[in-house]
Write an enzyme that holds these catalytic residues in place. Structure first.
Site, PDB file in Angstrom:
ATOM      1  N   GLU A 106      47.758  43.519 -40.982  1.00  0.00           N
ATOM      2  CA  GLU A 106      47.206  42.512 -41.893  1.00  0.00           C
ATOM      3  C   GLU A 106      45.836  43.024 -42.292  1.00  0.00           C
ATOM      4  O   GLU A 106      44.962  43.179 -41.444  1.00  0.00           O
ATOM      5  CB  GLU A 106      46.989  41.154 -41.200  1.00  0.00           C
ATOM      6  CG  GLU A 106      48.229  40.340 -40.956  1.00  0.00           C
ATOM      7  CD  GLU A 106      47.914  39.010 -40.272  1.00  0.00           C
ATOM      8  OE1 GLU A 106      46.815  38.446 -40.477  1.00  0.00           O
ATOM      9  OE2 GLU A 106      48.780  38.547 -39.506  1.00  0.00           O
TER      10      GLU A 106
ATOM     11  N   ALA B 281      49.139  31.684 -39.386  1.00  0.00           N
ATOM     12  CA  ALA B 281      49.501  31.573 -40.818  1.00  0.00           C
ATOM     13  C   ALA B 281      48.999  30.324 -41.530  1.00  0.00           C
ATOM     14  O   ALA B 281      49.473  30.001 -42.623  1.00  0.00           O
ATOM     15  CB  ALA B 281      51.017  31.673 -40.986  1.00  0.00           C
ATOM     16  N   GLU B 282      48.042  29.589 -40.917  1.00  0.00           N
ATOM     17  CA  GLU B 282      47.551  28.350 -41.547  1.00  0.00           C
ATOM     18  C   GLU B 282      48.670  27.346 -41.793  1.00  0.00           C
ATOM     19  O   GLU B 282      48.612  26.544 -42.729  1.00  0.00           O
ATOM     20  CB  GLU B 282      46.770  28.631 -42.847  1.00  0.00           C
ATOM     21  CG  GLU B 282      45.419  29.236 -42.647  1.00  0.00           C
ATOM     22  CD  GLU B 282      45.468  30.710 -42.286  1.00  0.00           C
ATOM     23  OE1 GLU B 282      45.151  31.036 -41.114  1.00  0.00           O
ATOM     24  OE2 GLU B 282      45.821  31.535 -43.151  1.00  0.00           O
TER      25      GLU B 282
ATOM     26  N   GLU C 101      49.071  38.505 -33.160  1.00  0.00           N
ATOM     27  CA  GLU C 101      47.658  38.537 -32.741  1.00  0.00           C
ATOM     28  C   GLU C 101      47.472  37.965 -31.347  1.00  0.00           C
ATOM     29  O   GLU C 101      46.559  37.183 -31.100  1.00  0.00           O
ATOM     30  CB  GLU C 101      46.816  37.743 -33.728  1.00  0.00           C
ATOM     31  CG  GLU C 101      46.797  38.369 -35.094  1.00  0.00           C
ATOM     32  CD  GLU C 101      45.589  37.956 -35.887  1.00  0.00           C
ATOM     33  OE1 GLU C 101      45.254  36.771 -35.849  1.00  0.00           O
ATOM     34  OE2 GLU C 101      44.973  38.834 -36.514  1.00  0.00           O
TER      35      GLU C 101
ATOM     36  N   TYR D 234      39.812  41.746 -41.468  1.00  0.00           N
ATOM     37  CA  TYR D 234      39.348  40.818 -42.517  1.00  0.00           C
ATOM     38  C   TYR D 234      37.834  40.986 -42.663  1.00  0.00           C
ATOM     39  O   TYR D 234      37.071  40.135 -42.240  1.00  0.00           O
ATOM     40  CB  TYR D 234      39.699  39.376 -42.140  1.00  0.00           C
ATOM     41  CG  TYR D 234      41.176  39.071 -42.201  1.00  0.00           C
ATOM     42  CD1 TYR D 234      41.738  38.522 -43.346  1.00  0.00           C
ATOM     43  CD2 TYR D 234      42.015  39.348 -41.122  1.00  0.00           C
ATOM     44  CE1 TYR D 234      43.100  38.246 -43.410  1.00  0.00           C
ATOM     45  CE2 TYR D 234      43.375  39.073 -41.181  1.00  0.00           C
ATOM     46  CZ  TYR D 234      43.910  38.518 -42.328  1.00  0.00           C
ATOM     47  OH  TYR D 234      45.259  38.249 -42.394  1.00  0.00           O
TER      48      TYR D 234
END
Ligand code: IPT
Length: 968
Positions: A277, A129-130, A188, A240
């Protein structure tokens, strides 16, 4: 036995063995409100397309604004929010947890529920999540054992977290009338996998009372934990496709993924296809191009092509990461990223609409209302143009067939024309049928075309325009379709009995009737065109609204609590619609004076907008039109350039006689940190209980004449900087790890005590994406050596945030403060008595060394019913490097690096910022170069709306006199 039969029975036996040995643990509990099959998730028996958006409460530390976000989610058609729960945000110390104020998870989950938003709960324990340490608390950085694996030390730690957070998750599950429908295990977890750890997490959740189906987000369709030990109920993956380089916002891959469908049917064919996601934007690193570029990279065209590709592959659970990015305030960001986490998401950091939000609304509303989409299987389909790819999806319970068209080469910018060869219950023919017309697909566009679809009393043969939605307006069916302005469209319905005619035909619209089918042809207009049909047999009247894309994006389809859907066109945002008797009460926001158009039951004669009567007229198409005011009032923004600022120098630690008696001796001779230091003692702040923000180290030694140089090696993340002093003299500041300073005898005091002072302005810790303990990378120094001398011993002390793990400010929490002198003394807090400080101007005109603090106050008095999201802008063109921290009313809302950027505008959420009262601002400036001058600091609105945003109260937080402790 024939060979083929033998094979079948062998595979049957194999699959039975598989089931018996628990290869696939996924089993539907039919007594639970959440069930599923291969097509979709069912909630209380009702199939739903799970159209989810990622939201992080810890990136919007103003709980009343959660209402605003969830209400916007609902308006845009999101029915679900996926939420990470951030361990380190709640725990300053092992055994200590906080779930109050901005950390109030009960309020969070109840607010979601209030707006009918379901929740996919993602409590980690690891989240990525940064955020700093990928979500782990600072105190975990000194754990001896490796994280994200099965071992007793780590297990004790993560179980403690789950025990705490589950107290809030368990009672908020859907079977307890709460909002949580799915529960993710880990995040992940594809590298260095330990299935027993996955299973242990799932077991722990169950023991604590989590009953909703478990999920896992594989970083790619990698078959991790879809089967076997540690597998989850509904496996899924992340995608992504344009990744994270916002510097090249036009670069797309050549092809969108086309293997999802096959992978799914091989790996988890009994579960719905879930993408937990999918790219909703991108993060941006220190020195990156900024979030406008990310919003361009992941723009509305991206949303059209890549999301529709997911649907074409069969996905019926899709979560967009992020739907609202928000702000990585304080010390929460991981080292690589800066304060804004706008993410180029559909809802911007300042909570504003973007073109992508409107695109998402078009898709989500279609998926909400067109139910046959939830039970499809793929069929072969054909077009007459090789440049176009078509996926056919047919409802297994009926005849409805969807054709999803996109370009074979995903990143082409070519526009192509084509026909689709329909093969449906309504016949086999190519559409459009009208001579010299085609379906047009612009470059970077994709369409979902619906055929053989019963809506209301009508039977749609096909529409070459996309459907937004349809409603029943009393006995009339209303359907709204759209495409880009100027494109051809053809729409055909069957008659119930005899001829039907179309009204509203004009230069751009024609119709023909043949063989019981009414075919309407048109060109998509600027604005909207209205075509009506009369009733025939059991078919009612119908109103077809054809909109150009821009006007379609301003149609809303709010659902009242009574279950009616109303169509509303025009406003910037329609939040809600309620019908009571003859009154329709709408709420929403306008950005300008707005023409509104409404389609609602004839019984409605009165319309209110945010409680105020709107004069409406009935049009010839049976719609209501009126006018809404825009935000006309002036909003006064104080000029901080005119304010009286107070200034104080703030690095007394550099002076030899500074009193560091209360500092912690940095005297450890060992560390369990995987990054072993190059010298001793250990100068890693985490080892002494300091995990966030700036750090001071003071080293004392007796100089000998053989000392020639000082060698320093910092361990720090991107964006960080460090500075060195000897005996109060500035040696220099660095933004890279390493330097050697020449020391001559004028700096050193022979045979006397000398003091080295080091200040490290840190960014957060790394994450642990590949399970290599990278989050433990220390913050501090791996080597500080006096060169030339073999004998000199330095005795060290360290200072970080006041109290270390015993944080001084439990309201603003463990990530608000670092170890600058001003932070330790509470200079960032409201009402700090700064009268004795010098007056100063900002921009400053006099160069300052070391650390400087600037303080002032300002008042806002914004008109009621306005939403004016505010930011602070730093404007500076000078090249002397500095770092700065921005505090508003004591909350650290910005880390600014003038030489790196890219962020110069920092969002100040209402609730931390008082929109109707006094505010205190403090800026700490840390000079990296010898002398720096703080540039312009201005208040800047992101926008101005006349708004029905829920009321926002101030977050209760201590002022200077209320803070717990001020030990220095
Ligand atoms: C995915 C993470 O699960 C999520 O936490 C976040 O870090 C996101 O990336 C990027 O913003 S990992 C994916 C890039 C493989």
């Amino acid at each position: 036995m024939p060979v083929k039969k033998l094979f079948t029975s062998i595979s049957l036996v194999l699959s039975l063995i598989g089931a018996a040995s628990g290869l696939n643990n996924s089993a539907v509990n039919s007594n639970h409100p959440v069930t599923w099959d291969q097509y979709s998730l069912k909630i209380n028996g009702e199939r739903q397309f799970i159209f989810s958006g990622e939201f992080h409460y810890y990136r919007l530390p103003s709980p009343d604004l959660w209402d605003d976000i969830f209400e916007k989610f609902k308006a845009l058609g999101f029915n679900t929010a996926s939420i990470y729960f951030y361990w380190g945000y709640h725990s300053a110390k092992q055994g200590v947890y906080d779930f109050e104020g901005v950390r109030d998870l009960s309020k969070l989950l109840e607010t979601a529920e209030k707006y009918g938003i379901n929740v996919i709960s993602r409590a980690g324990p690891y989240i990525n999540a940064e955020v700093s340490e990928g979500g782990y608390p600072g105190w975990l950085t000194t754990m001896k054992s490796k994280a994200r694996l099965g071992n007793p030390e780590y297990e004790t730690a993560w179980k403690e977290w789950l025990t705490e957070v589950d107290r809030y998750l368990v009672p908020n599950q859907i079977d307890k009338d709460g909002s949580i429908i799915l529960n993710q295990i880990e995040n992940e977890y594809a590298y260095g996998r330990d299935p027993s750890y996955m299973k242990a997490i799932a077991d722990k959740f169950r023991e604590d009372g989590m009953t909703v189906p478990s999920t896992f987000n594989d970083p790619w369709p990698g078959d991790h934990f879809a089967r076997g030990e540690g597998s989850v109920d509904i496996y899924g993956w992340d995608g992504y496709p344009v990744q994270f380089d916002c510097r090249s916002p036009d670069i797309w891959p050549t092809n969108a993924s086309t293997y999802y469908r096959e992978f799914h049917s091989n790996v988890n064919p009994t579960q719905p296809m879930a993408i937990y996601e999918f790219q909703g934007g991108a993060f941006d690193p220190w020195g990156g191009p900024g979030y406008d570029s990310c919003r361009k990279l992941v723009n509305e065209q991206f949303a059209k092509v890549f999301y529709k590709n997911n649907y074409a592959q069969g996905a019926t659970i899709q979560n967009l990461y992020m739907a609202y990015g928000g702000t990585s305030w304080g010390e929460s960001p991981t080292s690589s990223v800066y304060t804004s986490y706008d993410y180029g998401a559909p809802i911007s950091e300042a909570r504003l609409m973007t073109p992508k939000a409107y695109e998402i609304k078009l898709q989500a509303t279609f998926l909400r209302d067109v139910k046959p989409f939830l039970t499809t299987t793929n069929i072969t389909a054909e077009v007459d143009n090789f440049a176009i790819r078509v996926d056919g999806l047919r409802d297994v319970n009926g005849a409805t067939t969807f054709y999803i068209v996109q370009h074979q080469v995903t990143n082409t910018t070519n526009s192509d024309n084509f026909h689709i060869n329909l093969s449906t219950v309504d016949g086999e023919f190519a559409i459009p049928r009208k001579a010299n017309t085609q379906i047009t697909l612009n470059g970077r566009d994709a369409k979902i075309l619906t055929t053989s679809y019963d809506f209301g009393s009508q039977h749609l043969l096909y529409s070459t325009s996309e459907i937004f939605t349809h409603i029943k307006q009393d006995s009339r069916d209303v359907i709204l379709v759209y495409a880009y302005e100027g494109e051809h469209g053809e729409f055909a319905i069957s008659s119930g009995f005899g001829d039907i005619q179309a009204y509203g035909v004009n230069a751009n619209v024609s119709s023909s009737f043949d063989d019981s089918v009414l075919q309407i042809n048109y060109i998509h207009p600027e604005g909207s065109t209205y075509v009506s049909t009369a009733s025939s047999g059991d078919r009612s009247e119908m109103l077809l609204i054809v909109s150009g894309y821009n006007s379609a994006s301003r149609w809303w389809a709010p659902q009242s609590s009574g279950g009616e859907t109303v169509l509303v066109s025009g406003p910037y945002l329609v939040r809600s619609a309620e019908i009571e008797g003859t009154q329709l009460a709408l709420t929403g926001d306008t950005d300008v004076d707005t023409d509104i158009e409404i389609i609602v039951s004839d019984l409605v004669s009165e319309v209110t907008w945010n409680g105020i009567n709107v004069k409406v007229t009935t049009t010839q198409y049976g719609t209501l039109t009126g006018k809404l005011p825009g935000p006309e009032e002036d909003v006064e923004i104080p000029d901080l350039g005119q304010a009286v600022w107070k200034y104080s120098p703030a690095s007394p630690e550099t002076a030899n006689d500074f009193n560091d008696t209360n500092w912690v001796p940095a005297d450890h001779k060992t560390t369990s940190n995987p990054w072993q230091p190059m010298m001793l003692p250990v100068l890693y702040a985490d080892d002494y209980g300091y995990h966030t923000g700036s750090l001071w180290f003071r080293g004392k030694f007796n100089a000998t004449s053989d000392i020639t140089r000082l060698r320093v090696n910092a361990t720090m993340g991107p964006g960080s900087a460090w500075m060195a002093w000897i005996n109060g003299d500035y040696l220099g500041g660095m933004t890279n790890h390493f330097n050697e300073f020449q020391l001559n005898n004028t700096v050193l005091r022979q045979a006397e005590e000398n003091v080295i002072s080091l200040l490290l302005w840190t960014t957060g810790h790394q994450e642990d994406f590949v399970t290599d303990d990278e989050y433990k990378q220390p913050r501090g120094f791996s080597d500080v050596s006096l060169l030339g001398s073999n004998t000199t011993e330095i005795s060290w002390k360290v200072q970080g945030n006041i109290g270390g793990q015993e944080i001084a400010d439990t309201v603003r929490g463990p990530l608000n403060e670092g170890g600058l002198y001003g932070e330790r003394m509470g200079w960032h807090l409201p009402e700090y008595p700064d009268e004795s400080w010098e007056d100063a101007t900002v921009p400053d005109t006099i160069g300052k060394s070391g650390v400087s603090w600037y303080r002032t106050t300002f008042e806002l008095d914004f008109p009621k019913n306005y939403d004016v999201p505010m930011g602070i802008r730093f404007s500076d063109t000078k090249t002397e490097r500095y770092r700065a921290l921005l505090f508003i009313n004591g909350w650290q809302l910005g880390k600014y690096a003038n030489d790196l950027g890219p962020q110069t505008l920092f969002y100040l959420p209402e609730g931390l910022l008082n929109h109707n009262g006094k505010n205190s601002i403090a800026v700490a400036v840390i000079a990296v170069d010898e002398a720096v001058t703080l540039g312009e600091v201005t208040l800047e609105p992101y926008g101005k709306l006349l708004s029905a945003k829920p009321a926002v109260g101030m977050v209760e937080s201590p002022s200077y006199s209320e803070r717990v402790s001020f030990l220095i």
